[in-house]
Design a protein around this motif. Sequence first.
Motif, short mmCIF file in Angstrom:
data_model
loop_
_atom_site.label_atom_id
_atom_site.label_comp_id
_atom_site.label_asym_id
_atom_site.label_seq_id
_atom_site.Cartn_x
_atom_site.Cartn_y
_atom_site.Cartn_z
N GLY A 214 -5.78 2.85 -3.45
CA GLY A 214 -7.07 2.83 -3.16
C GLY A 214 -6.98 4.04 -2.16
O GLY A 214 -8.62 4.21 -1.87
N ILE A 215 -6.03 4.91 -2.52
CA ILE A 215 -6.34 6.55 -1.60
C ILE A 215 -6.64 7.23 -2.68
O ILE A 215 -6.12 7.21 -4.12
CB ILE A 215 -5.34 7.08 -0.62
CG1 ILE A 215 -4.59 5.72 -0.40
CG2 ILE A 215 -4.87 8.13 -0.68
CD1 ILE A 215 -5.88 5.49 1.01
N ASN B 197 -1.54 2.04 5.95
CA ASN B 197 -3.06 2.07 6.91
C ASN B 197 -3.53 1.35 6.51
O ASN B 197 -4.39 0.35 6.92
CB ASN B 197 -3.04 2.71 7.39
CG ASN B 197 -1.70 4.20 8.40
OD1 ASN B 197 -1.34 3.07 8.98
ND2 ASN B 197 -1.88 5.24 8.27
N ALA B 198 -4.02 1.45 5.21
CA ALA B 198 -5.55 0.88 4.40
C ALA B 198 -5.12 -0.84 4.05
O ALA B 198 -6.22 -1.77 4.04
CB ALA B 198 -5.95 1.21 3.09
N GLY C 90 0.47 -1.69 -0.10
CA GLY C 90 -0.31 -0.20 0.22
C GLY C 90 0.94 1.68 -0.13
O GLY C 90 -0.07 1.49 -0.34
N GLY D 210 -5.90 -0.40 8.78
CA GLY D 210 -7.23 0.67 8.55
C GLY D 210 -6.46 2.24 8.38
O GLY D 210 -6.17 2.62 9.37
N ARG D 211 -6.77 3.06 7.77
CA ARG D 211 -7.03 4.14 7.44
C ARG D 211 -7.39 4.66 8.64
O ARG D 211 -8.03 4.41 9.54
CB ARG D 211 -8.07 4.93 6.34
CG ARG D 211 -7.74 4.37 4.91
CD ARG D 211 -9.11 5.09 4.40
NE ARG D 211 -8.86 4.30 3.10
CZ ARG D 211 -9.43 4.70 1.34
NH1 ARG D 211 -9.92 6.32 1.76
NH2 ARG D 211 -9.29 5.10 0.73
N GLN E 256 -0.92 6.72 4.53
CA GLN E 256 -3.06 5.97 4.02
C GLN E 256 -3.12 4.89 3.71
O GLN E 256 -3.69 4.17 4.26
CB GLN E 256 -3.72 7.14 3.61
CG GLN E 256 -3.83 7.97 5.09
CD GLN E 256 -4.67 7.99 5.86
OE1 GLN E 256 -4.36 7.66 6.69
NE2 GLN E 256 -5.76 7.83 5.45
N GLY F 173 -10.52 9.15 5.19
CA GLY F 173 -9.67 9.03 5.32
C GLY F 173 -8.76 9.45 3.44
O GLY F 173 -7.78 8.87 3.36
N ASP F 174 -9.70 10.10 2.41
CA ASP F 174 -9.14 10.57 1.51
C ASP F 174 -8.22 11.81 1.59
O ASP F 174 -8.29 12.10 2.30
CB ASP F 174 -10.27 10.45 0.38
CG ASP F 174 -10.85 8.96 -0.31
OD1 ASP F 174 -9.15 8.36 -0.14
OD2 ASP F 174 -11.67 8.46 -0.31
#
Length: 499
Positions: free
Chosen positions: A165-166, A423-424, A160, A428-429, A420, A254-255
Amino acid sequence: MPAPSSPVEIVVVAQNSEAPIGHADLTASRSAETRIIELASPGATVTRSFGPANRLGDRVRGTSLESSGSALLNYFSITGFEGNADEIAAALAADDAVASAFVKPPAEPPIAPPVEGAVAERAPGTGDAPPSTPDFTGSQGYLDAAPNGVDARWAWTRPGGRGAGIQIVDVEGAWRFTHEDLLQNQGGVISGPESADIGWRNHGTAVIGEFSGDDNGLGITGIAPDANVRAVSIFGSGGSAAAIRTAADALGAGDVILIELHRPGPRFNFAGRSDQLGYIAVEWWPDDFAAIQYAIGRGVIVVEAGGNGAENLDDGLYDTPAAGFPGSWANPFRGGTADSGAIIVGAGAPPSGNFGSPRSRLDFSNYGSRIDAQGWGREVVTTGYGDLQGGPNEDLWYTQQFSGTSSASPIVVGAVAAYQGINAAGSGRKTPSDVRNRLRTTGSGQTDGPNGPASQRIGSLPDLRALAGVIKVKDIKDAKAEKLEKVEIKEGKELKQEK
């Protein structure tokens, strides 16, 4: 040449309560809107800063703003008006339907003024670009390990850590999404017409390149190249507050939103200046502040350029509201209950030594206790402008001179997106407050420099290893050596006592 400013806005705050949005609030807000349209000059555009009134209740439901959501129904922006802005605002404020009305000066991109005595900057050059673009990543020192960079190359080795995913939305004026190094993971402009000015277009292109440049073996690579990036223009969208709100609505918890704007502040009576002295972060204005809080309330991380005004944001000057500000306004640079929750970024010196000691405050950068983190404010290699690689085709342009809190803020955004992403892929975020606290308590520290001591706070340069809580091997060795040294000292004292 600097990019032209955005239009002047008149912001109107209607009379209403601060409570959960109910039928009576919607009725009152629609009545106020009708009256504001009547009072605005012919041909002016009146826009709700927080979108359609009947949709707002759903958007704040379940957020920290639900209990006071009706207050967001109050904000309106007037653009395209004829006549004197101050006189129109005063006439609006005198009406019973209006609580307050104020003039908001134009926003500008916070690129630093040119270095005095330097050769002309950001000229695209002459002739054609080479048959293939070289690899410039070796010149992107901000990708390197701490303390000079954010250690993006390490983050890329982690699940990540490339920002997968961010989502990121950049709020400013224009971009070049057809650039050869901005073709992957790009969603384009999702709201507002872009400025046709090449200054705004170069600026937006350079900003996005720092955190989203494609990893394709040519040109540059962004700090978080796998993050998805889109843009919202402040032109034609009802002003900057509406643009920030639109960006927030397009993102999930989280974005990240990046606000690449600053405005002339009260130091010189809100007048635009070519040297940008007195320019400050946009959250000082009530509607932009409310829009940032709206985004934070939805769990979206907001990164905001601190501005290039060379201002101490702790100065008492900023405690005095501008004419027409609502009575409830409080100086957001003081934090506390008036804290927007955004991450505000200052500009630090790069490691070349050309502008003082690395990570010291650059002369133009605003500073103060409210500034959370710093990025490079000079000598940033990225897409756009054409001084590093030029030619007639803008899609092949690169620069090695991007600057200002303009260049500093995308470095922080890239670090946040990579963090992030890690974390994701793990626990988790993190929340906006979690991320900001990590930035304030980790990183490569600010240094004293020719433009002021480290007490003139611009914060630390992010360090992704430290953000992620990973201890470097060197740190482990140093810790072991320190422990061994303490043991040896203790044993030496005990031996001396025995003798």
